[in-house]
Design a protein around this motif. Structure first.
Motif, PDB file in Angstrom:
ATOM      1  N   PRO A   4       0.808  -1.219   0.000  1.00  0.00           N
ATOM      2  CA  PRO A   4       0.000   0.000   0.000  1.00  0.00           C
ATOM      3  C   PRO A   4       0.841   1.269   0.000  1.00  0.00           C
ATOM      4  CG  PRO A   4      -0.885  -1.600   1.559  1.00  0.00           C
ATOM      5  CD  PRO A   4       0.416  -2.141   1.099  1.00  0.00           C
ATOM      6  N   HIS A   5       2.056   1.204   0.543  1.00  0.00           N
ATOM      7  CA  HIS A   5       2.878   2.405   0.648  1.00  0.00           C
ATOM      8  C   HIS A   5       3.871   2.553  -0.496  1.00  0.00           C
ATOM      9  CE1 HIS A   5       1.229   2.984   4.658  1.00  0.00           C
ATOM     10  NE2 HIS A   5       1.567   1.730   4.947  1.00  0.00           N
ATOM     11  N   GLU A   6       3.897   1.604  -1.456  1.00  0.00           N
ATOM     12  CA  GLU A   6       4.861   1.671  -2.558  1.00  0.00           C
ATOM     13  C   GLU A   6       4.491   2.810  -3.515  1.00  0.00           C
ATOM     14  OE1 GLU A   6       6.738  -1.228  -6.028  1.00  0.00           O
ATOM     15  OE2 GLU A   6       5.222  -1.971  -4.638  1.00  0.00           O
ATOM     16  N   VAL A   7       5.514   3.525  -3.972  1.00  0.00           N
ATOM     17  CA  VAL A   7       5.290   4.622  -4.909  1.00  0.00           C
ATOM     18  C   VAL A   7       4.828   4.043  -6.240  1.00  0.00           C
ATOM     19  CG1 VAL A   7       6.362   6.502  -6.190  1.00  0.00           C
ATOM     20  CG2 VAL A   7       7.020   6.068  -3.816  1.00  0.00           C
ATOM     21  N   ARG A   8       3.719   4.604  -6.763  1.00  0.00           N
ATOM     22  CA  ARG A   8       3.212   4.166  -8.059  1.00  0.00           C
ATOM     23  C   ARG A   8       2.818   5.388  -8.872  1.00  0.00           C
ATOM     24  NH1 ARG A   8      -1.175  -0.153  -6.167  1.00  0.00           N
ATOM     25  NH2 ARG A   8      -1.274   1.330  -4.458  1.00  0.00           N
ATOM     26  N   TRP A   9       3.320   5.425 -10.123  1.00  0.00           N
ATOM     27  CA  TRP A   9       3.053   6.563 -10.987  1.00  0.00           C
ATOM     28  C   TRP A   9       2.247   6.118 -12.200  1.00  0.00           C
ATOM     29  CZ3 TRP A   9       8.859   6.541 -10.423  1.00  0.00           C
ATOM     30  CH2 TRP A   9       9.259   7.252  -9.280  1.00  0.00           C
ATOM     31  N   ARG A  26       4.968   4.394 -23.452  1.00  0.00           N
ATOM     32  CA  ARG A  26       4.070   3.348 -23.929  1.00  0.00           C
ATOM     33  C   ARG A  26       4.789   2.407 -24.884  1.00  0.00           C
ATOM     34  NH1 ARG A  26       0.132   6.412 -25.272  1.00  0.00           N
ATOM     35  NH2 ARG A  26      -1.056   6.091 -23.359  1.00  0.00           N
ATOM     36  N   PHE A  27       5.648   2.972 -25.743  1.00  0.00           N
ATOM     37  CA  PHE A  27       6.376   2.131 -26.700  1.00  0.00           C
ATOM     38  C   PHE A  27       7.275   1.126 -25.974  1.00  0.00           C
ATOM     39  CE2 PHE A  27      10.370   1.410 -29.034  1.00  0.00           C
ATOM     40  CZ  PHE A  27       9.880   0.754 -30.153  1.00  0.00           C
ATOM     41  N   TYR A  28       8.061   1.616 -25.012  1.00  0.00           N
ATOM     42  CA  TYR A  28       8.969   0.704 -24.311  1.00  0.00           C
ATOM     43  C   TYR A  28       8.195  -0.282 -23.437  1.00  0.00           C
ATOM     44  CZ  TYR A  28      12.886   3.574 -25.864  1.00  0.00           C
ATOM     45  OH  TYR A  28      13.810   4.237 -26.636  1.00  0.00           O
ATOM     46  N   SER A  29       7.052   0.116 -22.934  1.00  0.00           N
ATOM     47  CA  SER A  29       6.216  -0.808 -22.174  1.00  0.00           C
ATOM     48  C   SER A  29       5.697  -1.912 -23.077  1.00  0.00           C
ATOM     49  CB  SER A  29       5.041  -0.067 -21.542  1.00  0.00           C
ATOM     50  OG  SER A  29       5.488   0.830 -20.544  1.00  0.00           O
ATOM     51  N   ASP A  30       5.214  -1.532 -24.255  1.00  0.00           N
ATOM     52  CA  ASP A  30       4.694  -2.522 -25.189  1.00  0.00           C
ATOM     53  C   ASP A  30       5.779  -3.487 -25.646  1.00  0.00           C
ATOM     54  OD1 ASP A  30       2.236  -1.314 -24.990  1.00  0.00           O
ATOM     55  OD2 ASP A  30       2.416  -0.179 -26.873  1.00  0.00           O
ATOM     56  N   GLN A  31       7.029  -3.027 -25.651  1.00  0.00           N
ATOM     57  CA  GLN A  31       8.151  -3.884 -26.030  1.00  0.00           C
ATOM     58  C   GLN A  31       8.620  -4.783 -24.886  1.00  0.00           C
ATOM     59  OE1 GLN A  31       9.488  -4.167 -29.136  1.00  0.00           O
ATOM     60  NE2 GLN A  31       7.843  -2.805 -29.804  1.00  0.00           N
ATOM     61  N   GLY A  32       8.018  -4.612 -23.713  1.00  0.00           N
ATOM     62  CA  GLY A  32       8.372  -5.430 -22.561  1.00  0.00           C
ATOM     63  C   GLY A  32       9.641  -5.000 -21.858  1.00  0.00           C
ATOM     64  N   LEU A  33      10.071  -3.748 -22.076  1.00  0.00           N
ATOM     65  CA  LEU A  33      11.313  -3.276 -21.475  1.00  0.00           C
ATOM     66  C   LEU A  33      11.090  -2.503 -20.183  1.00  0.00           C
ATOM     67  CD1 LEU A  33      13.227  -2.056 -24.666  1.00  0.00           C
ATOM     68  CD2 LEU A  33      13.371  -4.263 -23.507  1.00  0.00           C
ATOM     69  N   LEU A  34       9.853  -2.098 -19.891  1.00  0.00           N
ATOM     70  CA  LEU A  34       9.545  -1.351 -18.662  1.00  0.00           C
ATOM     71  C   LEU A  34       8.614  -2.176 -17.793  1.00  0.00           C
ATOM     72  CD1 LEU A  34       8.956   2.348 -19.790  1.00  0.00           C
ATOM     73  CD2 LEU A  34      10.888   1.416 -18.524  1.00  0.00           C
ATOM     74  N   SER A  40      -4.317   0.126 -12.420  1.00  0.00           N
ATOM     75  CA  SER A  40      -5.381   0.803 -11.668  1.00  0.00           C
ATOM     76  C   SER A  40      -6.688   0.043 -11.837  1.00  0.00           C
ATOM     77  CB  SER A  40      -5.536   2.247 -12.171  1.00  0.00           C
ATOM     78  OG  SER A  40      -6.078   2.233 -13.474  1.00  0.00           O
ATOM     79  N   THR A  41      -7.725   0.437 -11.076  1.00  0.00           N
ATOM     80  CA  THR A  41      -9.030  -0.228 -11.194  1.00  0.00           C
ATOM     81  C   THR A  41      -9.582  -0.056 -12.605  1.00  0.00           C
ATOM     82  OG1 THR A  41     -10.061   1.783 -10.329  1.00  0.00           O
ATOM     83  CG2 THR A  41      -9.602   0.027  -8.749  1.00  0.00           C
ATOM     84  N   GLY A  42      -9.146   1.005 -13.291  1.00  0.00           N
ATOM     85  CA  GLY A  42      -9.590   1.212 -14.666  1.00  0.00           C
ATOM     86  C   GLY A  42      -8.701   0.531 -15.695  1.00  0.00           C
ATOM     87  N   GLY A  43      -7.699  -0.215 -15.235  1.00  0.00           N
ATOM     88  CA  GLY A  43      -6.818  -0.940 -16.134  1.00  0.00           C
ATOM     89  C   GLY A  43      -5.638  -0.141 -16.629  1.00  0.00           C
ATOM     90  N   HIS A  44      -5.392   1.040 -16.011  1.00  0.00           N
ATOM     91  CA  HIS A  44      -4.261   1.850 -16.456  1.00  0.00           C
ATOM     92  C   HIS A  44      -2.970   1.390 -15.789  1.00  0.00           C
ATOM     93  CE1 HIS A  44      -6.992   4.518 -18.511  1.00  0.00           C
ATOM     94  NE2 HIS A  44      -7.703   4.704 -17.393  1.00  0.00           N
ATOM     95  N   ARG A  45      -1.893   1.517 -16.495  1.00  0.00           N
ATOM     96  CA  ARG A  45      -0.600   1.052 -16.000  1.00  0.00           C
ATOM     97  C   ARG A  45      -0.093   1.941 -14.880  1.00  0.00           C
ATOM     98  NH1 ARG A  45       1.695   0.753 -22.183  1.00  0.00           N
ATOM     99  NH2 ARG A  45       0.805  -1.261 -22.761  1.00  0.00           N
ATOM    100  N   ARG A  46       0.571   1.293 -13.924  1.00  0.00           N
ATOM    101  CA  ARG A  46       1.220   2.008 -12.824  1.00  0.00           C
ATOM    102  C   ARG A  46       2.677   1.535 -12.747  1.00  0.00           C
ATOM    103  NH1 ARG A  46      -2.339   4.884 -13.398  1.00  0.00           N
ATOM    104  NH2 ARG A  46      -3.940   5.578 -11.919  1.00  0.00           N
ATOM    105  N   TYR A  47       3.567   2.497 -12.473  1.00  0.00           N
ATOM    106  CA  TYR A  47       4.992   2.193 -12.470  1.00  0.00           C
ATOM    107  C   TYR A  47       5.637   2.654 -11.174  1.00  0.00           C
ATOM    108  CZ  TYR A  47       4.200   1.831 -17.518  1.00  0.00           C
ATOM    109  OH  TYR A  47       3.729   1.489 -18.749  1.00  0.00           O
ATOM    110  N   GLY A  48       6.695   1.930 -10.786  1.00  0.00           N
ATOM    111  CA  GLY A  48       7.438   2.291  -9.591  1.00  0.00           C
ATOM    112  C   GLY A  48       8.816   2.841  -9.927  1.00  0.00           C
TER     113      GLY A  48
END
Length: 314
Positions: A4-9, A26-34, A40-48
């Motif tokens: 719960p306390h982990e930073v998520r952007w 988004r490009f690097y995420s789609d390539q599996g590099l990030l 999120s509850t809406g299906g959006h990506r979160r990163y640390g």
């Protein structure tokens, strides 16, 4: 799994912190590099923070002009990342060196076209257009392989080619580029009569004898080199003795006065490749430098020394 306390952007927040666009993240995420921390509850990506570090590393690697597959290799094996990065960078440096050399050859070619008289430009364009950039030495090597006796030992052939085929400079001046283009044209043109102009004095030695001969000539040329660099007049001495011994050994003979006279007569009657060696000297000599000795110029010097020796002993 995140706490719960982990930073998520969000993707936008990560992009802002890294100084890149959302599209880039988004490009690097789609390539599996990030790596994503969660959704999120809406299906959006979160990163640390790990994704931010990874993104900064990717950007640094991209500034080195590394391709995506190369970046993936560095990222996927953390234990060997240092070694992989070293290999990738070394390979990229080699390729970049080739690209820079190609650009310098193109620059020299453009200068040659610009500087020549208008009436000669078509011929010069044709001459230069036959070269790759940077140029290959393969046509010159093929010329000499056809010139050498059949079935000559591979080691002797390789040693001969190393001495006979000039390497194109990485940073050619226009004169060097023109000389190499002329060498290329000379060695790819059909030979008169359909045969390579190998001297009879070499051909009659046969494959094994030629190997002995070229090894001995290489030694004689090396001995003559310092005299050529000092511009000394030809004279009998150690270099000439090695030169004559090379021929005598190839023929199964001895170095005698009669043999020297016979050799001088045979050498005088044989065809020459003077133009090849003149152009080779231009290719090998830096702008403004003293002409570098070649097998051709060394052979000329030694032939003159042989003639002088015969004249003095008469």
């Amino acid at each position: 799994m995140s706490t719960p306390h982990e930073v998520r952007w969000s993707i936008g927040e990560l992009a802002e912190r890294a100084g890149v666009t959302v599209k880039t993240v988004r490009f690097y995420s789609d390539q599996g590099l990030l790596p994503e921390t969660s959704r999120s509850t809406g299906g959006h990506r979160r990163y640390g923070p790990q994704a931010l570090e990874r993104l900064r590393l990717i950007r640094s690697l991209r500034t080195l002009d590394l391709a995506l597959p190369e970046i993936r290799r560095v990222l996927e094996d953390e234990d060997a990342a240092g070694r992989i990065l070293e290999d990738v960078v070394a390979d990229r440096l080699r390729r970049l060196g080739g690209e820079l050399s190609a650009l310098r050859w193109r620059e020299a070619a453009l200068q040659l076209v610009r500087e020549c008289p208008p009436a000669e430009r078509a011929d010069r364009l044709h001459l230069l257009g036959a070269l790759n950039t940077p140029p290959s030495t393969a046509p010159l090597a093929r010329f000499w392989r056809a010139w050498l006796p059949p079935r000559m030992p591979a080691q002797a052939t390789a040693a001969f080619l190393q001495a006979a085929v000039p390497q194109p400079p990485d940073e050619p001046c226009p004169a060097q580029a023109l000389a190499f283009a002329q060498l290329h044209a000379m060695t790819t043109a059909p030979c008169p009569g359909g045969r390579q102009p190998q001297p009879d004095v070499h051909r009659v030695a046969g494959a094994r004898g030629a190997a002995v001969l070229y090894a001995g000539l290489t030694e004689a040329y090396e001995l003559a080199g310092p005299h050529l660099r000092r511009a000394r007049d030809p004279f009998p001495g150690e270099a000439l003795d090695a030169y004559v011994t090379a021929y005598a050994s190839a023929y199964g003979s001895r170095d005698t006065r009669d043999f020297r006279r016979l050799l001088a007569a045979r050498l005088t009657a044989d065809p020459r490749l003077d133009r090849y060696w003149e152009l080779t000297a231009v290719v090998l000599t830096p702008p403004g430098g003293r002409p570098e000795p070649t097998p051709g110029s060394a052979d000329d010097w030694l032939r003159a020394a042989l003639q002088r020796d015969i004249a003095e002993s008469a």
